[in-house]
Enzyme design. Structure first.
Site, short mmCIF file in Angstrom:
data_model
loop_
_atom_site.label_atom_id
_atom_site.label_comp_id
_atom_site.label_asym_id
_atom_site.label_seq_id
_atom_site.Cartn_x
_atom_site.Cartn_y
_atom_site.Cartn_z
N CYS A 6 0.83 -1.20 0.00
CA CYS A 6 0.00 0.00 0.00
C CYS A 6 0.87 1.26 0.00
O CYS A 6 2.05 1.22 0.29
CB CYS A 6 -0.89 0.01 1.23
SG CYS A 6 -1.90 -1.46 1.42
N ARG A 61 3.89 0.33 -6.48
CA ARG A 61 3.77 -0.57 -5.35
C ARG A 61 2.63 -1.57 -5.53
O ARG A 61 2.58 -2.59 -4.86
CB ARG A 61 3.55 0.24 -4.06
CG ARG A 61 4.68 1.20 -3.76
CD ARG A 61 4.26 2.21 -2.70
NE ARG A 61 4.26 1.65 -1.37
CZ ARG A 61 5.29 1.69 -0.53
NH1 ARG A 61 6.42 2.27 -0.92
NH2 ARG A 61 5.21 1.18 0.66
N TRP A 74 -3.71 -2.34 -1.25
CA TRP A 74 -3.80 -3.75 -1.61
C TRP A 74 -4.75 -4.39 -0.61
O TRP A 74 -4.51 -4.33 0.60
CB TRP A 74 -2.44 -4.43 -1.50
CG TRP A 74 -1.66 -4.56 -2.76
CD1 TRP A 74 -0.42 -4.06 -3.00
CD2 TRP A 74 -2.05 -5.24 -3.95
NE1 TRP A 74 -0.02 -4.39 -4.27
CE2 TRP A 74 -1.00 -5.11 -4.87
CE3 TRP A 74 -3.21 -5.94 -4.33
CZ2 TRP A 74 -1.05 -5.66 -6.15
CZ3 TRP A 74 -3.27 -6.48 -5.60
CH2 TRP A 74 -2.19 -6.35 -6.49
N ASN A 78 -0.80 1.38 6.17
CA ASN A 78 -0.09 0.29 5.51
C ASN A 78 0.24 -0.76 6.56
O ASN A 78 0.60 -0.42 7.69
CB ASN A 78 1.23 0.77 4.90
CG ASN A 78 1.03 1.72 3.75
OD1 ASN A 78 -0.09 1.92 3.28
ND2 ASN A 78 2.11 2.32 3.29
N GLY A 79 0.17 -2.05 6.18
CA GLY A 79 0.57 -3.10 7.12
C GLY A 79 -0.62 -3.81 7.71
O GLY A 79 -1.70 -3.89 7.11
N GLU A 81 19.24 -21.48 1.04
CA GLU A 81 19.07 -20.04 0.88
C GLU A 81 20.13 -19.25 1.65
O GLU A 81 20.69 -18.28 1.14
CB GLU A 81 17.67 -19.63 1.34
CG GLU A 81 17.43 -18.14 1.57
CD GLU A 81 17.42 -17.30 0.29
OE1 GLU A 81 17.28 -16.07 0.41
OE2 GLU A 81 17.57 -17.87 -0.81
N LYS A 128 22.81 -16.75 -0.15
CA LYS A 128 22.92 -15.33 0.18
C LYS A 128 24.35 -14.96 0.57
O LYS A 128 24.86 -13.92 0.17
CB LYS A 128 21.96 -14.98 1.34
CG LYS A 128 20.52 -14.85 0.94
CD LYS A 128 20.30 -13.64 0.04
CE LYS A 128 18.91 -13.69 -0.55
NZ LYS A 128 18.74 -14.71 -1.58
N GLU A 171 26.42 -14.89 -2.59
CA GLU A 171 26.04 -13.81 -3.50
C GLU A 171 26.65 -12.46 -3.12
O GLU A 171 27.14 -11.73 -3.98
CB GLU A 171 24.51 -13.65 -3.52
CG GLU A 171 23.77 -14.65 -4.36
CD GLU A 171 22.28 -14.36 -4.35
OE1 GLU A 171 21.69 -14.28 -5.44
OE2 GLU A 171 21.69 -14.19 -3.26
N HIS A 192 27.68 -38.25 4.66
CA HIS A 192 27.95 -38.92 3.40
C HIS A 192 28.91 -38.12 2.52
O HIS A 192 28.84 -38.18 1.30
CB HIS A 192 26.64 -39.17 2.65
CG HIS A 192 25.72 -40.10 3.36
ND1 HIS A 192 26.02 -41.43 3.56
CD2 HIS A 192 24.52 -39.88 3.96
CE1 HIS A 192 25.03 -42.00 4.23
NE2 HIS A 192 24.11 -41.08 4.49
N LYS A 215 19.37 -8.58 -11.42
CA LYS A 215 18.13 -8.82 -10.69
C LYS A 215 17.23 -9.80 -11.43
O LYS A 215 16.68 -10.71 -10.85
CB LYS A 215 17.39 -7.49 -10.48
CG LYS A 215 16.14 -7.62 -9.61
CD LYS A 215 16.50 -8.05 -8.20
CE LYS A 215 15.28 -8.25 -7.33
NZ LYS A 215 15.64 -8.83 -6.03
#
Length: 605
Positions: free
Chosen positions: A2, A27, A74, A98-99, A477, A481, A484, A500, A600
């Site tokens: 929002c 947004r 939203w 918002n939120g 992940e 990160k 990256e 193993h 990106k």
């Protein structure tokens, strides 16, 4: 996400508010509205759909007034209708938000018992009616707002205006960004600097827990205790990538801090009364007998987590493969299966190629996307939109947890359609998801232990991440990160596979980071960690209080996280591993937002 815009000044507010909302269209939103003070009274205009609809309403029914607030919404709590659109207002106060307000149901019950009458399905309305009730008790606006903010739980940004107080606007922030703009005889509030860019270059950003009293001449900032504090003004660039960082050093840091709001937006948009609520789909969920999932990078790890959820809870077999490999092995696919694709941009070349292969093989295509206008969206039979907002940092953060949240709700919907879990169990699991935003905000607000750990990890040459079940992809992940953005070699493994082969790498110079929440697989993971500790591995534990206490004898470092149901644990545990990578990269001085060799959106194969 929002968008909020507010203005206190001496010229017509409505055109300024509408212009600010137009700059926030990136947004995403599904309704919009504006409220101003007209002769001391609150008046407002709202519309479903795009801002052109609101502009048409304003043209037909002009709105005067020099103080006002605007919002693009939203839908989360409640459908995207005019009645649920912001601003929400009583005769005394108007609010945009918002939120999410986590304790809105308890506040609603309390206020209804005191005679306050609700007219919408939203969580935001409790803010308006709580402040309204306090004003009825004789409190002045500043005190009423202060007392109301103290009652709210969750992640939010708020802006309020008050009937009879022509040059007054109050804002508050917790877990969602809000900026104050300083003009000549005019002041502003905005979700980010871009909303305010043509109006002013002087911006001050609220920090978590701050609230601010804005008049036409200045702004006074307060912390959670009510003490007056100073927030530094900054000159912002009017265009380019510098806009929108707020007080954060990097876009990645800002986007990490958007986790609570983004996850909350996804969950509340996709659930109703602790039950999954998917958009209309052109296929029958109950008829799905097999799912083939494909994606790239972090999106693939989100899909791997979903594979664990879907097979365990919905009892549907899931095949998962990285998109760059998938179509080249030309897998046979039974007609009528579901192809599940995950992508932030919706333009990733490998994932798009996998989509087209699946479609040619007669699969129904469901894509989890952050960009509804993308090529993948157009070529899918249906999409689940992650509504994470633009993600500027190359390393995915909030987009990843938005994907996880979306896939978690999809899992519950499929389990419900298949009848593999009772309604009571689905409600329990849904309730555990709804705990994530507040607990994510708690982690983000207490990152000192992660910064301390980062100093140790920054000295390492190699790092191992371990996890089991739904947290195995979170180990992947975490390793991705770190690689990256800090350029440290890291690998993620299923904890049971360490013996193993990878155990040969372990010595006292190798940190072993365990994603290890308490739950059904905890004891198994703990046994694997004992093996690593016996060989000199430096064990780093990411766990809740129960798990951390059991692993204390072998842990060199512990990151204590809030306890949560094992179903929701992967979403919550993704956040601190991303934070760790960020802090390590900052310590090493790498380009956090634009790491070398990465883009990106990878639109070439």
């Amino acid at each position: 996400m929002c968008g909020i815009v507010g203005v206190v000044g001496h010229s017509d507010a409505a055109p300024l508010l509408l212009g600010g909302l137009q700059r926030l269209e990136y947004r995403g939103y599904d309704s919009a509205g504006i409220a101003t003070l007209v002769n001391g009274h609150i008046d407002r205009r709202r519309a479903e759909g795009k801002l052109k609809n609101l502009a048409a309403v304003l043209q037909a029914e002009p709105l005067s007034g020099t103080t006002g607030i605007g919002h693009t919404r939203w839908a989360t709590h409640g459908a995207p209708t005019v009645g649920n659109a912001h601003p929400h207002a009583t005769t005394r106060v108007a609010v945009v938000h918002n939120g999410i307000i986590e304790n809105h149901q308890a506040l609603r019950a309390e206020l209804e018992a005191k005679g306050q009458s609700f007219s919408t399905e939203t969580d935001t309305e409790v803010v308006a009616l709580l402040v309204d009730y306090l004003l009825q008790q004789g409190l002045e606006p500043v005190e009423a707002a202060s007392q109301a903010f103290a009652r709210l739980e969750g992640a939010y940004a708020l802006a309020l205006v008050f009937a009879g107080h022509q040059a007054l606007m109050i804002g508050a922030q917790r877990g969602a960004p809000l900026a104050v703009g300083f003009g000549a005889e005019e002041m502003y509030l905005g979700s980010d600097a871009l909303a305010l860019a043509p109006l002013t270059r002087e911006i001050a950003y609220l920090e978590d827990g701050d609230w601010v009293v804005v008049t036409d001449k200045n702004a006074v900032f307060y912390d959670t205790t009510g003490a007056v504090i100073l927030r530094q003004k900054k000159l912002t660039a009017l265009t380019g990538a510098a806009i929108g960082k707020g007080n954060f050093r990097h876009f990645m840091e800002k986007e990490l801090h958007e986790h609570p709001v983004v996850i909350g937006d996804v969950l509340h948009r996709m659930m109703e009364n602790e039950a999954p609520r998917l958009p209309a789909l052109p296929f029958d969920l109950a008829g799905i007998s097999r799912i083939t999932m494909s994606a790239c990078g972090s999106a693939f790890y989100a899909g791997l987590t979903a594979k664990f959820w879907l097979e365990n809870l919905a009892r549907v077999p899931v095949e998962a493969d990285v998109a760059s490999e998938f179509r080249y092995r030309a897998p046979p696919m039974e007609a009528g299966g579901l192809g599940l694709l995950v992508s932030q941009s919706g333009e990733t070349a490998d994932t798009l190629a996998a989509l087209r292969y699946m479609k040619a093989e007669g699969q129904q295509i469901l894509s989890v996307l952050n960009v509804p206008e993308s090529t993948m969206a157009r070529e899918s039979h249906a999409i689940l939109e992650t509504i994470a907002g633009p993600e500027i940092g190359v390393a995915s953060t909030k987009a990843f947890t938005a994907q996880l949240a979306t896939l978690a709700v999809f899992t519950l919907a499929l389990a419900r359609a298949k009848g593999t879990r009772s309604e009571a169990e689905i409600a329990r699991l849904a309730a555990s998801l709804l705990e994530v935003p507040a607990k994510a905000a708690e982690i983000l607000g207490n990152d000192a232990p992660i910064r301390k750990l980062a100093a140790r990890i920054a000295e390492a040459r190699d790092v191992l991440y371990l996890g089991r079940g739904g947290c195995f992809p979170i180990a992947l992940e975490g390793a991705l990160k770190l690689k990256e953005i800090s350029y440290i070699h890291a690998e993620g493994y299923a904890a049971g596979e360490m013996k193993h082969g990878p155990i040969a790498l372990i010595d006292k110079s190798v940190p072993v980071i365990a994603i290890c929440p308490s739950g059904p697989l905890f004891e198994k993971t703990a046994s694997n960690l004992q093996e690593a500790a016996a060989r000199g591995g430096q064990i780093v534990v990411f766990s809740d209080e129960e798990g951390a206490s059991k692993l204390a004898p072998i842990a060199a470092e512990t990151i204590l996280l809030p306890g949560i149901d094992p179903f929701a644990a992967p979403i919550l545990h993704a956040i601190p591993v991303q934070m760790l990578a960020y802090h390590v990269a900052v310590m090493k001085g790498t380009d956090v937002d634009q790491p070398r060799n990465l883009a990106k959106s990878v639109t070439v194969e």
